[in-house]
Design an enzyme around this catalytic site. Structure first.
Site, PDB file in Angstrom:
ATOM      1  N   HIS A 122       3.722 -10.495   4.867  1.00  0.00           N
ATOM      2  CA  HIS A 122       3.627 -10.661   6.327  1.00  0.00           C
ATOM      3  C   HIS A 122       2.395 -11.442   6.781  1.00  0.00           C
ATOM      4  O   HIS A 122       2.185 -11.630   7.977  1.00  0.00           O
ATOM      5  CB  HIS A 122       3.717  -9.311   7.042  1.00  0.00           C
ATOM      6  CG  HIS A 122       2.512  -8.434   6.949  1.00  0.00           C
ATOM      7  ND1 HIS A 122       1.688  -8.218   8.026  1.00  0.00           N
ATOM      8  CD2 HIS A 122       1.995  -7.710   5.937  1.00  0.00           C
ATOM      9  CE1 HIS A 122       0.719  -7.375   7.669  1.00  0.00           C
ATOM     10  NE2 HIS A 122       0.889  -7.065   6.400  1.00  0.00           N
ATOM     11  N   SER A 181      -1.748  -3.857   0.144  1.00  0.00           N
ATOM     12  CA  SER A 181      -2.514  -2.638  -0.151  1.00  0.00           C
ATOM     13  C   SER A 181      -2.098  -2.048  -1.487  1.00  0.00           C
ATOM     14  O   SER A 181      -2.947  -1.690  -2.312  1.00  0.00           O
ATOM     15  CB  SER A 181      -2.311  -1.596   0.955  1.00  0.00           C
ATOM     16  OG  SER A 181      -2.735  -2.105   2.198  1.00  0.00           O
ATOM     17  N   SER A 204       0.562 -10.671   0.127  1.00  0.00           N
ATOM     18  CA  SER A 204       1.369  -9.860   1.037  1.00  0.00           C
ATOM     19  C   SER A 204       2.259 -10.745   1.906  1.00  0.00           C
ATOM     20  O   SER A 204       1.781 -11.707   2.514  1.00  0.00           O
ATOM     21  CB  SER A 204       0.440  -9.020   1.919  1.00  0.00           C
ATOM     22  OG  SER A 204       1.177  -8.439   2.972  1.00  0.00           O
ATOM     23  N   CYS A 234      -6.828  -2.318  11.290  1.00  0.00           N
ATOM     24  CA  CYS A 234      -6.892  -1.001  10.665  1.00  0.00           C
ATOM     25  C   CYS A 234      -8.040  -0.189  11.242  1.00  0.00           C
ATOM     26  O   CYS A 234      -8.012   1.026  11.241  1.00  0.00           O
ATOM     27  CB  CYS A 234      -7.095  -1.126   9.166  1.00  0.00           C
ATOM     28  SG  CYS A 234      -6.267  -2.545   8.469  1.00  0.00           S
ATOM     29  N   GLN A 277      -5.226 -13.038   2.382  1.00  0.00           N
ATOM     30  CA  GLN A 277      -5.460 -14.004   3.465  1.00  0.00           C
ATOM     31  C   GLN A 277      -5.367 -15.452   2.966  1.00  0.00           C
ATOM     32  O   GLN A 277      -5.344 -16.378   3.783  1.00  0.00           O
ATOM     33  CB  GLN A 277      -6.831 -13.780   4.102  1.00  0.00           C
ATOM     34  CG  GLN A 277      -6.936 -12.506   4.933  1.00  0.00           C
ATOM     35  CD  GLN A 277      -6.096 -12.540   6.208  1.00  0.00           C
ATOM     36  OE1 GLN A 277      -5.796 -13.602   6.763  1.00  0.00           O
ATOM     37  NE2 GLN A 277      -5.700 -11.376   6.675  1.00  0.00           N
ATOM     38  N   ASN A 302     -10.635 -11.327   5.734  1.00  0.00           N
ATOM     39  CA  ASN A 302      -9.684 -11.209   6.836  1.00  0.00           C
ATOM     40  C   ASN A 302     -10.349 -11.165   8.202  1.00  0.00           C
ATOM     41  O   ASN A 302      -9.713 -11.439   9.206  1.00  0.00           O
ATOM     42  CB  ASN A 302      -8.803  -9.970   6.641  1.00  0.00           C
ATOM     43  CG  ASN A 302      -9.601  -8.737   6.291  1.00  0.00           C
ATOM     44  OD1 ASN A 302     -10.344  -8.710   5.312  1.00  0.00           O
ATOM     45  ND2 ASN A 302      -9.466  -7.709   7.091  1.00  0.00           N
TER      46      ASN A 302
HETATM   47  C1  LIG Z   1      -3.579  -7.445   5.420  1.00  0.00           C
HETATM   48  C2  LIG Z   1      -4.495  -7.361   4.258  1.00  0.00           C
HETATM   49  C3  LIG Z   1      -4.285  -6.430   3.231  1.00  0.00           C
HETATM   50  C4  LIG Z   1      -3.186  -5.397   3.294  1.00  0.00           C
HETATM   51  O1  LIG Z   1      -1.910  -5.956   3.141  1.00  0.00           O
HETATM   52  P1  LIG Z   1      -0.630  -5.085   3.592  1.00  0.00           P
HETATM   53  O2  LIG Z   1       0.531  -5.873   3.103  1.00  0.00           O
HETATM   54  O3  LIG Z   1      -0.683  -4.994   5.072  1.00  0.00           O
HETATM   55  O4  LIG Z   1      -0.746  -3.771   2.896  1.00  0.00           O
HETATM   56  C5  LIG Z   1      -5.143  -6.428   2.153  1.00  0.00           C
HETATM   57  N1  LIG Z   1      -6.157  -7.314   2.073  1.00  0.00           N
HETATM   58  C6  LIG Z   1      -6.397  -8.230   3.037  1.00  0.00           C
HETATM   59  C7  LIG Z   1      -7.514  -9.185   2.871  1.00  0.00           C
HETATM   60  C8  LIG Z   1      -5.573  -8.280   4.160  1.00  0.00           C
HETATM   61  O5  LIG Z   1      -5.824  -9.168   5.114  1.00  0.00           O
END
Ligand SMILES: *Cc1c(COP(=O)(O)O)cnc(C)c1O
Length: 394
Positions: free
Chosen positions: A200, A70, A198, A323, A178, A150
């Site tokens: 995680h 994010s 990201s 979310c 993703q 996502n």
């Molecule tokens: C999970 C996700 C995010 C946000 O990532 P965070 O590390 O949780 O802030 C942004 N874009 C997509 C496509 C995601 O799947």
């Protein structure tokens, strides 16, 4: 428990945890400190930067660590907008099915006088480079298009979009949260100027991400503070998380080919099995799709109820994105591909990873039809459809 919600988050891998431990136990010094205990952490920070860069074809100085996907999306988009405004360019191109980290940032810019054009993603749920090319204007300051969606897993033609942006001299950002660790990324070959990832989402820790910024592209600092991240992101670096993310990304990229093959086989079986349920439909692009993503609509079924019943039966899945599951609004992604409200509420997203097995898939295929049946039998709406008082949508 069968975990089939890897698009929401993934289990940290053993390699990620191992890479984090030294920075919690021994090398806990501040990377900005000049004594040896700090410099050892600084070396680890550089090492992580090199490893993340190598996974996407970037150079280490083009990597900025953030608190997650994010933040990376916010920083990339606000930077390009600020830079564009300086030259009187206030037109931004994106797509209708971006993550809220992108869409809400664009909403904010719209309120500040930017013109945001969201490309239609059609019934299949994808965009073409031609759509982007046609939308580019002399005052376009940014194209931001996600690498993979996502919710419905669509994989966008990122290299083609990158090529038309380069030809039109417009900076190109992609939310690759993703895609990173799941699909090949080469920022050079794909002409990507800014890219978010990201930790995680590929078996690394939460609360850490990275923004790739091509050399020469100006970057706005969102968090004022110290000189960390070459003055572009203040705050003492989250060393354990950064090291864990680098290890997880490296490992995911190394296993990508093998995992993809396995995931494709599981996806094929799931799609085939769930399609047997009457009045159901696969959401999204059947071909250009993340190998682990399956997303279905079941008419006459409410998504939340479906999830709770599946949870009782030991299956973790999702309906829309995590979310939005706090709200009753149907997914903006399903609405964007033209699913009517009533059907968009009854969606099920199953996202698998390399640790899932064909036995998991068979168990899901035993449980989902039972739960769908159960919910339909309770629904007055469904009775009306069966008796012909109401029409079926799917
Ligand atoms: C999970 C996700 C995010 C946000 O990532 P965070 O590390 O949780 O802030 C942004 N874009 C997509 C496509 C995601 O799947």
């Amino acid at each position: 428990m069968i975990y089939a919600d890897n698009a929401a988050t993934t289990k940290p891998s053993a390699a990620a945890i191992q890479a984090m431990l030294p920075y919690l136990e021994d090398v806990w010094g501040n990377p900005s400190s000049l004594y040896q205990a700090g410099q050892k952490a600084a070396e680890g920070l550089w090492d992580a930067r090199e490893r993340v860069a190598a996974c996407i074809g970037a150079s280490p100085r083009e990597i900025y660590f953030t608190s997650g996907g994010s933040e990376a999306d916010n920083q990339a988009i606000l930077s390009a907008a600020r830079q564009g405004a300086r030259k009187g360019k206030k037109h931004i191109i994106s797509t209708a099915f971006e993550h809220h980290a992108v869409l809400h940032t664009l909403n904010r810019l719209e309120k500040e006088g930017f013109e945001v054009e969201l490309l239609d993603v059609g019934r299949v749920g994808n965009v073409t480079a031609q759509q982007v090319e046609r939308a580019i204007r002399p005052d376009t300051c940014l194209v931001t298009a996600m690498y993979a969606n996502n919710e419905i897993g669509s994989v966008l033609p990122i290299a083609d979009i990158g090529a038309v942006c380069r030809a039109g001299k417009v900076p190109f950002h992609t939310d690759a949260v993703q895609a990173a660790g799941h699909l090949p990324i080469d920022v050079q070959a794909q002409n990507i100027d800014l890219l978010s990832l990201s930790g995680h989402k590929f078996h690394g820790p939460k609360g850490v991400g990275a923004l790739y910024v091509r050399r020469g592209i100006p970057l706005l600092n969102l968090i004022e503070g110290g000189a960390q991240e070459r003055g572009k992101r203040g705050g003492t670096e989250n060393m354990p998380a950064i090291a864990g993310m680098a290890a997880a990304l490296e490992e995911s990229c190394a296993h990508m080919e093998r995992n993809t093959e396995k995931l494709l086989a599981m996806r094929r079986r799931l799609v085939e099995g769930l399609s047997q349920i009457p009045h159901s439909a696969l959401n999204g692009d059947p071909v250009n799709r993340l190998p682990g993503n399956v997303n279905f609509c079941f008419e006459g079924v409410e998504g939340e109820s479906l999830l709770l019943l599946l949870d009782d039966r030991g299956i973790c899945a999702s309906s829309g994105s995590a979310c939005t599951s706090g709200s009753l609004d149907p997914s903006h992604v399903l609405l964007a591909i033209g699913r009517p409200h009533e059907v968009a509420h009854g969606s099920l997203r199953l996202t698998l990873c390399g640790e899932n097995t064909m036995e998991d898939v068979e168990e899901i295929l035993r449980q989902v039809p039972q739960v769908v049946d159960y919910l339909r039998n309770m629904s007055p709406l469904w009775k009306d459809k069966l008796s012909g008082k109401r029409a079926f949508v799917l």
